[in-house]
Motif scaffolding. Structure first.
Motif, mmCIF file in Angstrom:
data_model
loop_
_atom_site.group_PDB
_atom_site.id
_atom_site.type_symbol
_atom_site.label_atom_id
_atom_site.label_comp_id
_atom_site.label_asym_id
_atom_site.label_seq_id
_atom_site.Cartn_x
_atom_site.Cartn_y
_atom_site.Cartn_z
ATOM 1 N N THR A 1 38.986 8.246 56.163
ATOM 2 C CA THR A 1 37.609 7.773 56.036
ATOM 3 C C THR A 1 36.978 7.615 57.411
ATOM 4 O O THR A 1 37.604 7.077 58.325
ATOM 5 C CB THR A 1 37.564 6.424 55.297
ATOM 6 O OG1 THR A 1 38.120 6.584 53.996
ATOM 7 C CG2 THR A 1 36.140 5.925 55.163
ATOM 8 N N SER A 2 35.746 8.109 57.557
ATOM 9 C CA SER A 2 35.026 7.957 58.813
ATOM 10 C C SER A 2 33.529 7.994 58.524
ATOM 11 O O SER A 2 33.113 8.062 57.363
ATOM 12 C CB SER A 2 35.436 9.034 59.822
ATOM 13 O OG SER A 2 35.052 8.681 61.138
ATOM 14 N N VAL B 1 37.785 6.069 63.647
ATOM 15 C CA VAL B 1 36.463 6.061 64.266
ATOM 16 C C VAL B 1 36.621 6.008 65.781
ATOM 17 O O VAL B 1 37.695 5.702 66.298
ATOM 18 C CB VAL B 1 35.612 4.855 63.785
ATOM 19 C CG1 VAL B 1 35.328 4.951 62.296
ATOM 20 C CG2 VAL B 1 36.317 3.538 64.117
ATOM 21 N N GLY B 2 35.544 6.295 66.485
ATOM 22 C CA GLY B 2 35.594 6.249 67.939
ATOM 23 C C GLY B 2 34.319 6.761 68.570
ATOM 24 O O GLY B 2 33.269 6.866 67.923
ATOM 25 N N ASP C 1 34.637 10.864 64.960
ATOM 26 C CA ASP C 1 34.451 10.953 63.503
ATOM 27 C C ASP C 1 34.519 12.401 63.039
ATOM 28 O O ASP C 1 35.209 12.729 62.061
ATOM 29 C CB ASP C 1 33.099 10.361 63.095
ATOM 30 C CG ASP C 1 33.013 8.859 63.257
ATOM 31 O OD1 ASP C 1 33.775 8.318 64.080
ATOM 32 O OD2 ASP C 1 32.185 8.228 62.585
ATOM 33 N N THR C 2 33.797 13.265 63.735
ATOM 34 C CA THR C 2 33.775 14.684 63.375
ATOM 35 C C THR C 2 35.170 15.289 63.455
ATOM 36 O O THR C 2 35.594 16.035 62.547
ATOM 37 C CB THR C 2 32.809 15.448 64.298
ATOM 38 O OG1 THR C 2 31.474 14.979 64.073
ATOM 39 C CG2 THR C 2 32.856 16.936 64.030
ATOM 40 N N ALA D 1 31.386 8.125 54.951
ATOM 41 C CA ALA D 1 30.494 7.025 54.603
ATOM 42 C C ALA D 1 29.195 7.205 55.369
ATOM 43 O O ALA D 1 29.203 7.338 56.593
ATOM 44 C CB ALA D 1 31.134 5.689 54.947
ATOM 45 N N LEU D 2 28.064 7.206 54.648
ATOM 46 C CA LEU D 2 26.768 7.493 55.252
ATOM 47 C C LEU D 2 25.944 6.226 55.428
ATOM 48 O O LEU D 2 26.013 5.300 54.600
ATOM 49 C CB LEU D 2 25.990 8.492 54.399
ATOM 50 C CG LEU D 2 26.270 9.992 54.649
ATOM 51 C CD1 LEU D 2 27.722 10.335 54.401
ATOM 52 C CD2 LEU D 2 25.360 10.843 53.785
ATOM 53 N N ALA D 3 25.146 6.198 56.495
ATOM 54 C CA ALA D 3 24.265 5.059 56.755
ATOM 55 C C ALA D 3 22.959 5.168 55.987
ATOM 56 O O ALA D 3 22.311 4.153 55.707
ATOM 57 C CB ALA D 3 23.974 4.945 58.250
#
Length: 386
Positions: free
Chosen positions: A154-155, A126-127, A162-163, A177-179
Motif C-alpha cells: 500500500t502506498s 512510503v518515502g 511511492d511510485t 490510496a488517493l487524496a
C-alpha cells in the motif's frame, strides 16, 4: 495456507442503506467519527439524516444546514459506475480488515480494481518524492519481496518512493490510496500507473467524492489510509518535514509497526528516517527485517480473527434517543466542560454527571454546528472562533 488466506463473512448493505450512508457522510460537518456516533445513536443513517437540521440548530449553527440529497448521492453512484468503481461499507466483506480497526475509519470507500487485494495483510511503503536512485531501488526490492511473500503493498501514488513501490508490486497486488476522488489522481504523470494498478492485481481506494481535486489538507487523510490499511509501514528516505513522517505517526498511533531505512546524515532526504530510528522505529536494512517483524501479525489464524471482527452495518441504538429529555441546563453543563484543550469524553460524562447518551448527543449537536473539534482517542475540544 498463505498468510491471510481465509475470507470474511461480511454483512452487505442494501442499495437503500448505501444511498443513505453516502448522503450522511457527504452532508455538512459529518466526518467518520460523527457518522459513527449518529448511526449508533439513531439506529440507521436514514433516521440520522432526518435529525441533522435540528441537531445542528441546537448546536448553534447560524445558517441552513446542508443535507446531501438523494439526487446528489445517485449522481455520485452513477459516476462511480461509469468509472468502474464501487462503494464498500465498513461492515462489508471487501472493506480492508485492518482499516476498520482504527478510530474514525471511513464508513464508505470508493474502490476500483481487484477487491480481493483489500482482504490481504498489507505493508505500507512510503518515502521521498525526490527519491535517490538507491532509495527507489531499495523500496522496489522490499515491495517485490514482500509481495512475493503474500503482502499487498500500500502506498500513496506519489512520485519517487511511492511510485517505485507500486511498480515493483504490480504483479502481486498493490493498493493506491488517493487524496482526491478516484477520478482525480495526483500527480498527473501517474495516471498511467494507476490504470496499470486497477487493470491488474491491484486496487485504488479513496474516501473523497468523485470529482474532488486534492488539496494540501487532503494528503494527511490519504496518509492515514495508508497507515490504517497496513500492518506496518516502511519509510524509505524522508526529510525532516516530510509527509511520510505523518504516515509514520499515524502508524504508531494505530499500533502498527514502523520500519525505517537508515541513511547518510549528510543527505537531507534521510534526516526524517534517521530521527524515526532514534525514536524506536525498526532498523531496516533488508527485506528480512520487514518480514520478520510482520510475521507474528500476519499469521493466518491471527489475521483470520481480525477479518472475523465485523462491525454491525447498521448498529442498533443503545437506547432511546436523548433528544426529548435533555434540557438547556444539561446542554450548558457540557459546553462549560469544554475548552480549547482536548479532553476525554468520559471525563466530560463524569464531570457533568449526565448520562453518556446525553453527553454524546450534545457533542453531536456541537459537531454538526461546526463548534467542536475531534482529536481521535476519544478527545474533543471547542473549535476556535471563526
Amino acid at each position: 495456507m498463505p498468510i491471510g488466506g481465509a475470507r470474511r463473512n461480511g454483512t452487505a448493505l442494501t442499495e437503500r442503506q448505501r444511498i443513505a450512508w453516502l448522503r450522511l457522510i457527504r452532508s455538512d460537518n459529518v466526518g467518520p467519527a460523527t457518522f459513527r456516533d449518529l448511526v449508533n445513536h439513531f439506529g440507521s443513517a436514514e433516521a440520522a439524516l432526518e435529525a441533522l437540521p435540528e441537531l445542528s440548530r441546537r448546536g448553534g449553527a447560524g445558517g441552513q444546514f446542508r443535507v446531501a440529497s438523494v439526487a446528489a448521492a445517485e449522481r455520485e453512484f452513477e459516476a462511480a459506475h461509469r468509472f468502474g468503481a464501487v462503494f464498500v461499507g465498513i461492515g462489508e466483506t471487501d472493506y480492508p480488515p485492518a482499516l476498520k480497526e482504527i478510530d474514525g475509519a471511513p464508513p464508505l470507500l470508493a474502490m476500483k480494481g481487484n477487491l480481493q487485494a483489500a482482504s490481504r495483510p498489507s505493508l505500507g511503503i512510503v518515502g521521498s518524492r525526490n527519491a535517490s536512485a538507491s532509495g527507489a531501488k531499495f523500496a522496489a526490492m522490499i515491495a517485490r519481496d514482500a509481495g512475493a511473500a503474500g503482502y499487498a503493498i500500500t502506498s500513496g501514488l506519489a512520485r519517487g518512493i511511492d511510485t517505485a513501490a507500486h511498480r515493483a508490486s504490480l504483479g502481486t497486488g498493490t493498493i493506491a490510496a488517493l487524496a482526491g476522488g478516484l477520478d482525480r489522481p495526483y500527480p498527473p504523470e501517474n495516471i498511467g500507473l494507476l490504470q496499470e494498478i486497477t487493470a491488474g492485481e491491484g486496487l485504488a481506494i479513496s474516501e473523497m467524492p468523485f470529482g474532488w481535486e486534492p488539496r494540501a489538507r487532503d494528503f494527511p487523510r490519504r496518509n492515514r489510509l495508508v497507515a490504517g490499511i497496513s500492518l506496518g509501514v516502511a519509510i524509505v528516505e524522508a526529510a525532516s518535514r516530510s509527509g511520510s513522517l505523518i504516515t509514520a505517526r499515524y502508524a504508531a498511533d494505530f499500533g502498527r509497526l514502523v520500519f525505517a531505512v537508515p541513511g547518510s546524515p549528510l543527505d537531507p532526504r534521510c534526516h526524517g528516517t534517521n530521527d524515526l530510528l532514534k525514536q524506536g522505529a525498526i532498523v531496516t536494512t533488508s527485506t528480512a527485517d520487514v518480514l520478520e517483524g510482520l510475521a507474528p501479525l500476519s499469521r493466518d489464524d491471527l489475521f483470520s480473527r481480525l477479518n472475523a471482527r465485523e462491525p454491525a452495518v447498521e448498529p442498533a441504538p443503545s437506547g432511546p434517543p436523548a433528544t426529548a429529555t435533555l434540557g438547556e441546563g444539561g446542554r450548558a453543563l457540557v459546553v462549560e466542560a469544554l475548552g480549547p484543550t482536548p479532553v476525554e469524553i468520559d471525563d466530560i460524562i463524569r464531570h457533568t454527571g449526565l448520562a453518556a447518551s446525553e453527553v454524546h448527543l450534545v457533542l453531536l449537536e456541537l459537531d454538526l454546528a461546526g463548534q467542536l473539534c475531534r482529536h481521535g482517542a476519544n478527545l474533543v475540544s471547542l473549535a476556535p472562533p471563526q
